[in-house]
Design a protein around this motif. Structure first.
Motif, PDB file in Angstrom:
ATOM      1  N   ASN A   1       4.819  63.662  50.868  1.00  0.00           N
ATOM      2  CA  ASN A   1       4.525  64.798  49.990  1.00  0.00           C
ATOM      3  C   ASN A   1       5.220  64.519  48.664  1.00  0.00           C
ATOM      4  O   ASN A   1       6.273  65.052  48.359  1.00  0.00           O
ATOM      5  N   THR A   2       4.588  63.644  47.861  1.00  0.00           N
ATOM      6  CA  THR A   2       5.216  63.179  46.628  1.00  0.00           C
ATOM      7  C   THR A   2       4.219  63.246  45.473  1.00  0.00           C
ATOM      8  O   THR A   2       3.006  63.376  45.672  1.00  0.00           O
ATOM      9  N   GLU A   3       4.756  63.128  44.248  1.00  0.00           N
ATOM     10  CA  GLU A   3       3.930  63.149  43.041  1.00  0.00           C
ATOM     11  C   GLU A   3       4.119  61.835  42.298  1.00  0.00           C
ATOM     12  O   GLU A   3       5.249  61.356  42.151  1.00  0.00           O
TER      13      GLU A   3
ATOM     14  N   TRP B   1      -1.988  62.030  37.050  1.00  0.00           N
ATOM     15  CA  TRP B   1      -0.888  62.475  37.912  1.00  0.00           C
ATOM     16  C   TRP B   1      -1.488  63.027  39.198  1.00  0.00           C
ATOM     17  O   TRP B   1      -2.343  63.908  39.168  1.00  0.00           O
TER      18      TRP B   1
ATOM     19  N   LYS C   1      -0.669  64.355  43.381  1.00  0.00           N
ATOM     20  CA  LYS C   1       0.234  64.690  44.491  1.00  0.00           C
ATOM     21  C   LYS C   1      -0.390  64.108  45.760  1.00  0.00           C
ATOM     22  O   LYS C   1      -1.570  64.341  46.034  1.00  0.00           O
TER      23      LYS C   1
ATOM     24  N   ILE D   1      -0.260  63.979  49.783  1.00  0.00           N
ATOM     25  CA  ILE D   1       0.219  64.662  50.987  1.00  0.00           C
ATOM     26  C   ILE D   1      -0.448  64.002  52.198  1.00  0.00           C
ATOM     27  O   ILE D   1      -1.678  63.900  52.243  1.00  0.00           O
TER      28      ILE D   1
ATOM     29  N   ILE E   1      -3.113  66.827  39.746  1.00  0.00           N
ATOM     30  CA  ILE E   1      -2.219  67.769  39.069  1.00  0.00           C
ATOM     31  C   ILE E   1      -2.028  67.385  37.607  1.00  0.00           C
ATOM     32  O   ILE E   1      -1.032  67.756  36.985  1.00  0.00           O
TER      33      ILE E   1
ATOM     34  N   ARG F   1       0.627  69.082  34.937  1.00  0.00           N
ATOM     35  CA  ARG F   1       1.674  68.285  34.299  1.00  0.00           C
ATOM     36  C   ARG F   1       1.616  68.418  32.772  1.00  0.00           C
ATOM     37  O   ARG F   1       2.648  68.532  32.098  1.00  0.00           O
TER      38      ARG F   1
END
Length: 822
Positions: free
Chosen positions: A610-612, A624, A626, A628, A649, A653
């Motif tokens: 669960n990172t960006e 950008w 995300k 998951i 996202i 951003r």
């Protein structure tokens, strides 16, 4: 002796004192340790009180508790003995001397502004009021005709009449007779024995429950005050008040109502009661098709929130209304023009075409946020140019709208047009939008909330020539309309109860109901004998349908699904995901692509994720995302699949970056604001400590107050903007240029150790600033500049005081000069 002379000079205003903060922001609110702030606490009714049990309360106390939410402050409340005037004098002297940090309920005066600091924001407003005895029905709010020759008891220490009251009466067309007295007790004696009709006082000091306010005027803001030079407390206070004002703009009104004004309920004058007794039935026109505000239910009844509010006015006043329904806008407009109706129900303030010319609007009884409704075929939400917008004929919203504009009678028809593809989007209030989305089960319509400030306020409109008495009576009822009553009207009209319930249907059709029940059980029994194969296929079909529904839902929310088969080493993408990434739907050996396109590495990791990340995509663009992902394990606990989704996202951003950049800048001049300047300079001082170089420069515009007073604040703002532009031009791009507040600017030059270079730059600023806006007025703008060389100093406050002292020396010896100290 100095304190006594100062007190004699400033006096003690009976409505309270105040203080100014020096526009210095601090980062103290972000510290982990709570700051103890010493607060002057005079025992002053409504503002700062302590009951017999030692409990604190009051307008100022409650507001300080809200401030503590954003500052991590703890309070030490400081009290003194004596009368209220003595307490205020002693505490103000303590504030000036730094024995306390903060004091509330203070008026702004130029005399106090020289010795204490006022923040940028006030935290409340006091008004002068005219009040009568509660049982006096001869006078009511807004009925200024009845005010003529009113006798008002006015406290006067110098024998002069109150000019604000005379001006207020003249502006509203009535004459006032002022009866001068010395004390509040004398005012009440004159009112009780009938020598006067009303008294003049301040709403914040009005605590007598015998009285009823009939008018308010002459508003006066009150402020917190901070000891001059206490920049940390001042900065945190100003920042917290800015947050409080933006997040809870109605807090001051709520506290004012709680501690000062209260609610008198509905009070009608004798003349209004006589008018109601003689008034004939009022014909009220209502445009239908605006559920849940006003609509015709399936049983034929005219219903809605607006109708319920009108019935409430009937109950409270005794007025009678006849509802006249209309089904299209042309008939509605014609009835208003011909005068066949007296009143319009549910007219939107500032939007209705008829509201401006043929009607006078009451106070709004309902405020509803607007929503944008869009057909899901419209791809670009941010660009509506060339799109077809469906508008209600009653709305004047063409300004700023792009594309073809189509008109319909009501929001229901507008939404139907968007549903059928006749229009691409429309607007509607959120209550109506949710009502018709549910009623018609629209699947292809998307809704988007608009700005918090973009709302529709609904009023009643009284046909011109306006019946002023009717308008006044309806406004009075709307003002005291309980919020819980409006909520109840909303709940009662949230759906049309015209459809039969299941139990009602069974009662009316028993034979059919029994037949349907038998058929239902036959189907259940038959289902028991369905083969395993049919069951399996149904499950597969159900799973496929669920996947399809989830994919469609993901399309609406910028989510892109994928599945990684770990044992086969295959990455499977949905059609939408493949199109977004710019690659095939099925990728063999995706690990070969992760070096060039790291997004594939994030997707095939065998750990939950669960990172960006900012990712280069195969189609060549950078976004950008995300990422998951979840792991699907076999019975032995080994990973079989990684299932997950990518969320775009990029827009979030970009908005976040824009907001962060905007928050660092002064809204008028575009240079860094005080808080950001402070933070950047503290960081820079730590960096410059390696070689001891650097210089802090503080400057302000000479006689800036006179510029505002004689040439106006617009000219003053131009001077500030042009001065900021000159500073940015004269100093290097990596120097820090900021505005501390008012006419005061600050500059930090990095990597400079020669005072002469600093003086040359400052002298260049002095020369260039002479040519700003005031040149056309035959005057020059001058600056006073104080600078301090860092010389290895890393403490911001120490360096600031040195530069500030240099600035003080310049002002002391004639201004318009530069002084650099080492």
């Amino acid at each position: 002796m100095g304190d006594r002379n100062w007190r004699d000079k400033t006096g003690i205003p009976f409505m309270v004192l105040f203080c100014l903060l020096l526009f210095s922001f601090t980062a103290g609110a972000a510290e982990n340790d709570a700051r103890v702030v010493r607060v002057g606490y005079p025992i002053q009714q409504g503002f700062t009180e302590i009951d017999a049990n030692g409990n604190y309360s009051g307008y100022t106390y409650d507001y300080l508790q809200e401030i503590a939410r954003y500052t991590n402050w703890e309070y030490e409340f400081v009290t003194v003995e004596g009368t209220l005037d003595e307490q205020l004098s002693d505490l103000l002297a303590m504030l000036i001397n730094g024995e306390i940090d903060l004091m509330g309920a203070m008026n702004y005066t130029d005399g106090l502004a020289e010795i204490i600091n006022y923040p940028e924001y006030s935290y409340g407003t006091a008004h002068k009021t005219l009040s009568v005895l509660k049982d006096n029905l001869e006078y009511t709010e807004f009925d200024y005709d009845s005010f003529d020759n009113i006798r008002v008891a006015v406290i006067s220490y110098d024998g002069q009449e109150d000019e604000k009251l005379n001006g207020f009466s003249k502006m509203n067309g009535f004459h006032v007779n002022q009866v001068l007295c010395r004390t509040g007790a004398e005012q009440m004696d004159l009112l009780r024995d009938g020598s006067v009709d009303a008294i003049l006082s301040m709403d914040v000091s009005l605590s007598n429950h015998e009285l009823r306010v009939i008018s308010r005027f002459d508003s006066r803001p009150f402020y917190f005050g901070v000891t001059k030079g206490n920049q940390e407390v001042a900065g945190e206070l100003n920042k917290a008040m800015e947050i409080t004002t933006s997040t809870n703009p109605f807090m001051s009104a709520e506290l004012n109502r709680k501690y000062f004004t209260g609610e008198d309920g509905l009070v009608l004058s004798n003349s209004e009661l006589e008018y109601i007794g003689q008034k004939e039935t009022i014909r009220a026109g209502v445009m239908l098709g605006r559920a849940p505000l006003q609509y015709q239910a399936k049983n034929g009844e005219i219903r809605g929130i607006s109708i319920e509010v009108l019935k409430y006015i009937e109950e409270q006043t005794g007025l009678t209304y006849e509802i006249v329904p209309f089904y299209n806008w042309e008939e509605y407009s014609r009835a208003m023009e011909e005068g066949t109706i007296d009143l319009v129900i549910g007219i939107a303030d500032d939007y209705e075409g008829s509201g401006a010319g043929s009607c006078a609007l009451t106070l709004p009884y309902l405020s509803v946020p607007l929503q944008l409704i869009m057909n899901d075929d419209v791809k670009m939400l941010t660009d509506l140019s060339g799109k077809r917008v469906a508008l209600q004929k009653s709305l004047l919203m063409e300004q700023g709208l792009q594309g073809e504009q189509l008109y319909y009678d009501n929001v229901e028809e507008c939404m139907e047009a968007v549903h059928k593809g006749e229009a691409d989007y429309c607007y509607g209030n959120s209550y109506a939008v949710q009502y018709y989305l549910t009623a018609h089960n629209y699947k292809n319509l998307l809704t988007f909330a608009q700005s918090e400030n973009w709302t529709q306020k609904y009023c009643f409109g009284i046909r011109r020539p306006v019946d002023i008495m009717l308008l006044s009576i309806m406004n009075k009822v709307i003002r005291v309309l309980p919020e819980d009553r409006v909520n109840r009207f909303l709940y009662e009209n949230a759906y049309d109860a015209g459809d039969l319930t299941f139990s009602e249907y069974v009662m009316r059709n028993p034979e059919q109901s029994i037949l349907y029940l038998v058929l239902f059980w036959l189907m259940v029994v038959t289902a028991v004998f369905i083969t395993v194969e049919v069951t399996r296929r149904k499950n597969m079909a159900r799973k496929a349908l669920e996947n399809q529904r989830y994919e469609q839902l993901s399309e609406l929310s910028n989510e892109f699904l994928y599945e990684y088969n770990i044992r086969e080493g295959t990455l499977n993408l949905t059609e939408q995901t493949a199109g977004f990434l710019g690659c095939e739907r099925k990728i063999q050996k995706p690990e070969t692509m992760k070096q060039k396109y790291p997004v594939f590495g994030y997707m095939i990791t065998q750990e939950e994720n669960n990172t960006e990340h900012e990712c280069l995509l195969p189609r060549g663009n950078v976004r950008w995302l995300k990422v998951i992902s979840k792991m699907v394990l076999d019975t032995a606990g080994r990973p079989l699949y990684a299932v997950g989704k990518l969320i775009d996202i990029q827009t979030e951003r970009e908005i976040k970056s824009q907001l962060e950049a905007r928050a660092q800048r002064d809204s008028l001049t575009g240079v860094y604001n005080s808080a950001t300047s402070h933070q950047l300079m503290k960081q820079r001082l730590v960096e410059e400590d390696r070689n001891g170089a650097g210089a802090m420069i503080i400057m302000d515009i000479d006689y800036f107050k006179q510029i505002n007073d004689y040439l106006g604040h617009y000219t003053g703002d131009q001077v500030l903007e042009e001065t900021a532009e000159i500073l940015q031009a004269c100093f290097r791009t990596d120097d820090i240029v900021g505005r501390l507040g008012g006419d005061e600017f600050v500059v930090f030059m990095k990597a400079v150790s020669d005072p002469e270079i600093v003086k040359q730059r400052c002298t260049e600023v002095l020369e260039r600033v002479k040519g700003v806006t005031l040149e056309k007025h035959g005057k020059e703008v001058t600056l006073s500049i104080g600078a301090a060389m860092a010389g290895g100093e890393t403490d911001y406050d120490v360096l600031y005081r040195k530069a500030d002292q240099a600035l003080y020396q310049i002002k002391k010896h004639g201004r318009s000069e530069v002084l650099v100290v080492e």
